[in-house]
Scaffold this motif. Structure first.
Motif, PDB file in Angstrom:
ATOM      1  N   GLY A 103       0.933  -1.180  -0.036  1.00  0.00           N
ATOM      2  CA  GLY A 103      -0.066   0.124   0.118  1.00  0.00           C
ATOM      3  C   GLY A 103       0.924   1.441   0.204  1.00  0.00           C
ATOM      4  O   GLY A 103       0.221   2.520   0.059  1.00  0.00           O
ATOM      5  N   VAL A 104       2.298   1.128   0.001  1.00  0.00           N
ATOM      6  CA  VAL A 104       2.944   2.354  -0.070  1.00  0.00           C
ATOM      7  C   VAL A 104       3.278   2.825  -1.487  1.00  0.00           C
ATOM      8  O   VAL A 104       4.211   2.285  -2.086  1.00  0.00           O
ATOM      9  CB  VAL A 104       4.081   2.147   0.726  1.00  0.00           C
ATOM     10  N   ASN A 105       2.403   3.543  -2.054  1.00  0.00           N
ATOM     11  CA  ASN A 105       2.431   3.738  -3.459  1.00  0.00           C
ATOM     12  C   ASN A 105       3.116   4.898  -3.848  1.00  0.00           C
ATOM     13  O   ASN A 105       3.505   5.165  -5.104  1.00  0.00           O
ATOM     14  CB  ASN A 105       0.989   3.800  -4.149  1.00  0.00           C
ATOM     15  N   LEU A 106       3.584   6.006  -2.885  1.00  0.00           N
ATOM     16  CA  LEU A 106       4.082   7.101  -3.301  1.00  0.00           C
ATOM     17  C   LEU A 106       5.593   6.674  -2.758  1.00  0.00           C
ATOM     18  O   LEU A 106       5.911   6.500  -1.535  1.00  0.00           O
ATOM     19  CB  LEU A 106       3.870   8.276  -2.278  1.00  0.00           C
ATOM     20  N   GLN A 107       6.271   7.006  -3.625  1.00  0.00           N
ATOM     21  CA  GLN A 107       8.188   6.441  -3.494  1.00  0.00           C
ATOM     22  C   GLN A 107       8.985   7.722  -3.696  1.00  0.00           C
ATOM     23  O   GLN A 107       8.570   8.507  -4.603  1.00  0.00           O
ATOM     24  CB  GLN A 107       8.282   5.183  -4.093  1.00  0.00           C
ATOM     25  N   MET A 108      10.286   7.645  -3.369  1.00  0.00           N
ATOM     26  CA  MET A 108      10.981   8.730  -3.592  1.00  0.00           C
ATOM     27  C   MET A 108      12.539   8.241  -3.423  1.00  0.00           C
ATOM     28  O   MET A 108      12.646   7.166  -2.823  1.00  0.00           O
ATOM     29  CB  MET A 108      10.795   9.951  -2.486  1.00  0.00           C
ATOM     30  N   GLN A 125       2.476  -0.534 -13.738  1.00  0.00           N
ATOM     31  CA  GLN A 125       2.081  -1.733 -13.460  1.00  0.00           C
ATOM     32  C   GLN A 125       1.710  -2.030 -12.037  1.00  0.00           C
ATOM     33  O   GLN A 125       0.883  -2.760 -11.532  1.00  0.00           O
ATOM     34  CB  GLN A 125       3.080  -3.055 -13.939  1.00  0.00           C
ATOM     35  N   GLU A 126       2.739  -1.443 -11.294  1.00  0.00           N
ATOM     36  CA  GLU A 126       2.742  -1.330  -9.724  1.00  0.00           C
ATOM     37  C   GLU A 126       1.773  -0.353  -8.963  1.00  0.00           C
ATOM     38  O   GLU A 126       1.384  -0.344  -7.915  1.00  0.00           O
ATOM     39  CB  GLU A 126       3.966  -1.377  -8.912  1.00  0.00           C
ATOM     40  N   LYS A 127       1.116   0.680 -10.161  1.00  0.00           N
ATOM     41  CA  LYS A 127       0.086   1.645  -9.598  1.00  0.00           C
ATOM     42  C   LYS A 127       1.030   2.566  -8.697  1.00  0.00           C
ATOM     43  O   LYS A 127       0.337   2.824  -7.525  1.00  0.00           O
ATOM     44  CB  LYS A 127      -1.165   1.005  -9.003  1.00  0.00           C
ATOM     45  N   ALA A 128       2.244   2.770  -8.920  1.00  0.00           N
ATOM     46  CA  ALA A 128       3.027   3.629  -7.828  1.00  0.00           C
ATOM     47  C   ALA A 128       3.556   4.868  -8.385  1.00  0.00           C
ATOM     48  O   ALA A 128       3.460   4.985  -9.606  1.00  0.00           O
ATOM     49  CB  ALA A 128       4.275   2.765  -7.469  1.00  0.00           C
ATOM     50  N   VAL A 129       3.974   6.057  -7.801  1.00  0.00           N
ATOM     51  CA  VAL A 129       4.403   7.026  -8.245  1.00  0.00           C
ATOM     52  C   VAL A 129       5.987   7.205  -7.744  1.00  0.00           C
ATOM     53  O   VAL A 129       6.300   6.680  -6.680  1.00  0.00           O
ATOM     54  CB  VAL A 129       3.572   8.287  -7.648  1.00  0.00           C
ATOM     55  N   LEU A 130       6.712   7.793  -8.476  1.00  0.00           N
ATOM     56  CA  LEU A 130       8.171   7.963  -8.106  1.00  0.00           C
ATOM     57  C   LEU A 130       8.963   9.305  -8.289  1.00  0.00           C
ATOM     58  O   LEU A 130       8.740   9.848  -9.359  1.00  0.00           O
ATOM     59  CB  LEU A 130       8.987   6.942  -8.815  1.00  0.00           C
ATOM     60  N   ILE A 131       9.575  10.003  -7.222  1.00  0.00           N
ATOM     61  CA  ILE A 131      10.005  11.096  -7.531  1.00  0.00           C
ATOM     62  C   ILE A 131      11.696  10.824  -7.009  1.00  0.00           C
ATOM     63  O   ILE A 131      11.804  10.374  -5.925  1.00  0.00           O
ATOM     64  CB  ILE A 131       9.528  12.483  -6.153  1.00  0.00           C
ATOM     65  N   THR A 132      12.396  11.062  -7.964  1.00  0.00           N
ATOM     66  CA  THR A 132      13.834  10.805  -7.749  1.00  0.00           C
ATOM     67  C   THR A 132      14.228  11.984  -7.246  1.00  0.00           C
ATOM     68  O   THR A 132      14.155  13.258  -7.718  1.00  0.00           O
ATOM     69  CB  THR A 132      14.479  10.234  -9.020  1.00  0.00           C
TER      70      THR A 132
END
Length: 424
Positions: A103-108, A125-132
């Motif tokens: 459930g941790v879809n907000l990633q950085m 596919q994983e329904k996630a967001v990534l901020i690098t």
């Protein structure tokens, strides 16, 4: 220093209190759930790239603590869920999938471009967001662009064209250039962008055509750079661009000194390491220009920059935070504003919100370009040298700051970066 609650509310964009309701418009509010809002942090916390990943984590932790001190976001506390990718794409993808599955879809986070490219391939596919916060491959906002991906920091094209222009203005007579760059995505990208800047700005600014020798390639994680240093000593160059980073850079610079490399080089440009090499070499540090994502001395007029600097000093007793502290902090602040705007953490709602919000950072207000999700921010470089009198063992002699929008590439998601001068 801890920010006062009213200052944090201003920073995260909270509105005025609604009389008698117990809520605050647009920001901190009465909790609908007591569960924390979780943000997944994936980065290099051990190994050669830990000098980048660890400050990034510290900046994120400072931001989380500041927001929680003010009451959280929509009444809920923030919580970082931390994973070490060891700069390995396989480890990073396992961590990202595990986080998204829980459930941790907000990633950085993310130091390595190779890691970032692996993660962006799986975001939808994983329904996630990534901020690098550090990965700099141009492919991330170009041919490999994913709508679920955002880069909160500057990119090599804008940063290295800026640095090349500043060098052309100050060192026009130093027109023979070469580089020592890691032989992977980041190294090739940075060299191409710096060479583009030299070819663009030396004729127009220095009124002189640059002579550029092919960059020498180094291996990631190497322990012996003597062969490549010896090759550099034989090149007809007196300006050197060195984009080896993290612990690798410390090793290279220490091994280069006995060879007289820094006597040969009239100008050394390090786009990646900020204070990392300076803190390792201290008074033995040769004079060099370093690119930075955030230098607190350039933003003394910003309360948030001053507050994060003071908190960094309180936690580490170190008055020279690297820019990755600022970028880790900025990614959290971006998510805070997006959650406020979206009213929750749903992936598509967050993506839409991130495309439209402006969020406060240690470098001032920042936003993501809607077309390719590249952040627009100020560009900074400073001149360092070792010192036998300074308490830190080194000193900042001066800095240069220019607007990022003056150097950023045109948005072309889905298409490779196009160079005007370099045949890449």
């Amino acid at each position: 220093m801890k920010l006062k609650r009213r200052d944090v509310l201003k920073i995260v964009g909270a509105g005025a209190a609604v009389a008698g309701s117990g809520t605050l418009l647009g920001g901190v509010a009465r909790a609908q759930s007591k569960d924390p809002l979780k943000i997944g942090f994936i980065s290099s916390l051990t190994g050669a790239q830990a000098p980048i990943g660890q400050p990034m984590l510290l900046g994120a932790q400072i931001a989380v603590d500041q927001v929680n001190q003010a009451g959280g976001v929509n009444g809920r506390k923030l919580e970082l869920v931390i994973r070490d990718d060891k700069a390995k794409p396989a480890d990073a993808t396992v961590a990202a999938r595990e986080l998204a599955g829980s459930g941790v879809n907000l990633q950085m986070g993310v130091v390595s471009s190779a890691v970032a490219l692996a993660l962006t391939a799986m975001l939808e596919q994983e329904k996630a967001v990534l901020i690098t916060c550090a990965a700099h491959s141009d492919k991330l906002t170009k041919e490999n662009f994913s709508r679920n991906y955002f880069r909160v920091t500057d990119n090599p094209y804008m940063k290295l064209r800026f640095m090349a222009r500043a060098l052309a203005e100050r060192y026009g007579a130093v027109s023979r250039w070469s580089g020592l760059v890691p032989d992977h995505e980041y190294g090739r990208t940075t060299w191409n962008c710096f060479e583009e800047g030299l070819l663009e700005y030396y004729p127009s600014v220095a009124k002189k055509e640059p002579s550029i020798s092919q960059a020498l390639k180094t291996q990631y994680g190497a322990t012996d750079y003597r062969n490549v240093i010896g090759s550099a000593m034989g090149l007809p160059a007196d300006g050197f661009f060195v984009s080896v980073y993290g612990g690798d850079a410390v090793t290279l610079f220490k091994q280069a000194q006995p060879y007289g490399f820094f006597r040969k080089a009239k100008v050394v440009v390090d786009p990646a390491n900020e204070f990392v090499v300076a803190k390792a070499m201290k008074r033995e540090l040769p004079e060099m220009w370093c690119g930075s994502h955030w230098y607190a001395g350039a933003f003394e007029d910003l309360p948030l920059s001053n507050a994060v600097l003071k908190e960094h000093v309180r936690r580490t007793n170190d008055p020279y935070p690297t820019g990755w502290v600022g970028e880790g902090h900025a990614a959290v602040m971006a998510y805070v504003k997006a959650i406020q705007e979206a009213g929750g953490t749903g992936t598509q709602a967050i993506v839409k919100a991130l495309e439209g919000v402006t969020f406060d950072t240690v470098c001032g207000p920042r936003h993501f370009r809607r077309e390719d999700h590249q952040a627009i921010k100020p560009l900074i470089m400073y001149r360092l040298r070792g010192s036998r009198t300074a308490a830190a063992g080194f000193e900042v002699l001066e800095y240069i700051k220019m607007p990022g929008q003056d150097f950023v590439d045109p948005p072309t998601p889905g298409k490779p970066l196009s160079f005007r001068y370099v045949k890449a």
